[in-house]
Scaffold this active site. Structure first.
Site, mmCIF file in Angstrom:
data_model
loop_
_atom_site.group_PDB
_atom_site.id
_atom_site.type_symbol
_atom_site.label_atom_id
_atom_site.label_comp_id
_atom_site.label_asym_id
_atom_site.label_seq_id
_atom_site.Cartn_x
_atom_site.Cartn_y
_atom_site.Cartn_z
ATOM 1 N N GLY A 162 85.028 22.255 18.063
ATOM 2 C CA GLY A 162 83.437 22.671 20.199
ATOM 3 C C GLY A 162 82.540 23.001 19.018
ATOM 4 O O GLY A 162 82.588 22.513 18.498
ATOM 5 N N LEU A 163 81.074 23.095 20.257
ATOM 6 C CA LEU A 163 80.541 23.902 20.452
ATOM 7 C C LEU A 163 79.439 22.733 19.760
ATOM 8 O O LEU A 163 78.489 23.276 18.832
ATOM 9 C CB LEU A 163 80.627 25.258 19.362
ATOM 10 C CG LEU A 163 80.686 26.507 20.002
ATOM 11 C CD1 LEU A 163 80.872 27.643 19.266
ATOM 12 C CD2 LEU A 163 79.843 26.669 21.373
ATOM 13 N N CYS A 164 79.775 21.857 19.764
ATOM 14 C CA CYS A 164 78.889 20.604 19.615
ATOM 15 C C CYS A 164 78.239 19.611 20.835
ATOM 16 O O CYS A 164 78.642 18.723 20.746
ATOM 17 C CB CYS A 164 79.575 19.333 18.560
ATOM 18 S SG CYS A 164 81.153 19.252 19.108
ATOM 19 N N GLY A 165 77.947 20.191 22.039
ATOM 20 C CA GLY A 165 77.235 19.808 23.186
ATOM 21 C C GLY A 165 78.362 19.037 23.994
ATOM 22 O O GLY A 165 79.831 19.158 23.994
#
Lengths: 138, 294
Positions: free
Chosen positions: B89-92
């Site tokens: 994750g952590l990709c907008g």
């Protein structure tokens, strides 16, 4: 014989070689064929074997391929391969390792689909080995 | 009103978060460049293959007994939707946009009364789709291109699909992925893989010297080998685009996060200073009024 043919060797990950040559001999699935300028447009499948690039009457480079496709049109030869390696960098142990691996996979394969693909791998490794032996002596 | 100490702690925590997001942004930028180079390097192969296929398919299509990968099974009842997302994750909104589109496609197909199965590539898509479509999930393939996306990864995915097709589990396969346009813009793309859609534009563009090829061994023989390979290449291309998009989206998201953290630190510092000033003033007043009372 005038002119040269443009030769391109492409793998899915990158363009391996792009150069000009007098003649390129390609291991077609129906037999080897040499491509010279003015060759008739052709699409052929390849068997595992060795591509030889000729310049000025001698072999400039030999490249081992595991199979693929060749397309000839307008004095241009494009070879699509999955794997390729200069013959000089190929070693017997490497090929034997590949063959052993394939045979192990075949021994372990249970369902027909896996068996079939493993058989293909074994055949490929064997023919690569044969091609290697053939060229090793010359 | 928080105490001065609470402000200090808060500022410190935001600052360390900012350091992390900044580092992630740099890493994503480096990975993005690599992914773009890879995508570029893979282009020649795909182009050549497309050209070959176009000239072949034109001859073979319409003939009876054309390979199923090209002509289809003659039905479109059973649909396979391949949803390509990332493992992390952590990709907008990278994964959410793909999943949203996938949901739309799946709902649309279900509304048409089709049987839909879903194959997830990447953990994130599975996690999100499991909520709505758990019974439709046909499997998940993860750990794709963990370090660097290789053709072997694409083979792993496409062979799985090819096996399902050979086993007659579906008629039509579609892949949903993000096409990379730039670091800030990725386009959700829905592409049909099986049967192969007609490469119409290619044919028209093929310059006047459209060669009439000879075929060795035969057109059908070549096609039979070329089509599975083409499936792999198409899958590889989708995965490459996805990988570049993921890093691009992550870079943008982390850049925003870093900027937000900066704003937050500014705001907090201001409050902190104001609070400090208030405390000093208060102490002064206390001292002065104490002196007055004497």
């Amino acid at each position: 014989m005038a002119g040269k043919i443009a030769f391109e060797l492409v793998s899915p990950e990158r363009l391996l070689e792009s150069s000009e040559a007098d003649m390129v001999v390609v291991p077609g699935s129906e037999g080897d064929f040499g491509v010279l300028p003015g060759h008739v447009p052709l699409i052929s499948t390849l068997r595992p074997g060795v591509i030889a690039i000729y310049d000025a009457g001698t072999v400039r480079q030999r490249i081992m391929v595991t199979g693929g496709f060749a397309e000839v049109s307008n004095d241009r030869l494009t070879v699509l391969v999955e794997e390729a390696m200069p013959l000089a960098d190929v070693s017997v142990t490497q090929l034997e390792g590949k063959l052993r691996q394939a045979q192990e996979a075949l021994a372990e394969a249970t369902d027909p689909a896996a068996r079939e693909s493993a058989e293909k791998q074994v055949l490929m490794a064997q023919s690569l080995r044969r091609a290697y032996d053939f060229y090793a002596t010359r | 009103m928080p105490s001065l100490k609470e402000y200090r702690l808060r500022i410190r925590s935001v600052r360390s978060t900012q350091k992390i997001t900044k580092a992630m942004k740099m890493v994503a930028a480096a990975k993005l460049r690599r992914a773009q180079e890879q995508a570029q390097a893979a282009r020649p192969y795909a182009e050549r293959m497309e050209r070959m296929l176009a000239s072949l398919a034109a001859n073979v299509r319409g003939m009876a007994g054309a390979p199923a990968l090209l002509a289809g099974t003659g039905a479109d009842k059973r649909q396979l939707v391949i949803v390509a997302t990332s493992d992390r994750g952590l990709c907008g909104s990278f994964n959410s946009t793909i999943v949203r589109e996938a949901r739309r496609v799946i709902r649309g197909l279900l509304a048409e009364g089709k049987d839909v199965r879903v194959l997830c590539v990447g953990r994130k898509g599975r996690d999100q789709l499991r909520r709505d479509f758990a019974p439709l999930l046909a499997g998940t393939i993860d750990e794709v291109g963990r370090k660097r996306l290789t053709f072997a990864d694409a083979i792993r995915v496409s062979d799985h699909v090819a096996q399902m097709f050979a086993a007659g589990e579906f008629d039509v396969a579609t892949v949903v992925y993000n096409r990379f346009k730039s670091a800030i813009s990725q386009i959700v793309t829905v592409q049909q893989l099986i049967p192969l859609p007609a490469p119409a534009e290619v044919e028209i563009k093929a310059d006047g010297a459209k060669a009439v090829y000879e075929f060795e061994p035969s057109e059908e023989g070549i096609l039979a080998e070329l089509l599975p390979l083409n499936l792999r290449v198409q899958m590889f291309r989708a995965l490459l685009e996805n990988a570049a998009s993921e890093q691009g989206a992550r870079m943008t998201a982390m850049d925003n996060a870093t900027r937000n953290a900066g704003d937050m630190i500014n705001g907090l510092t201001q409050s902190y200073n104001r609070q400090r000033q208030a405390v000093i003033t208060k102490e002064l007043i206390e001292i002065i009024s104490g002196a007055d009372a004497l």
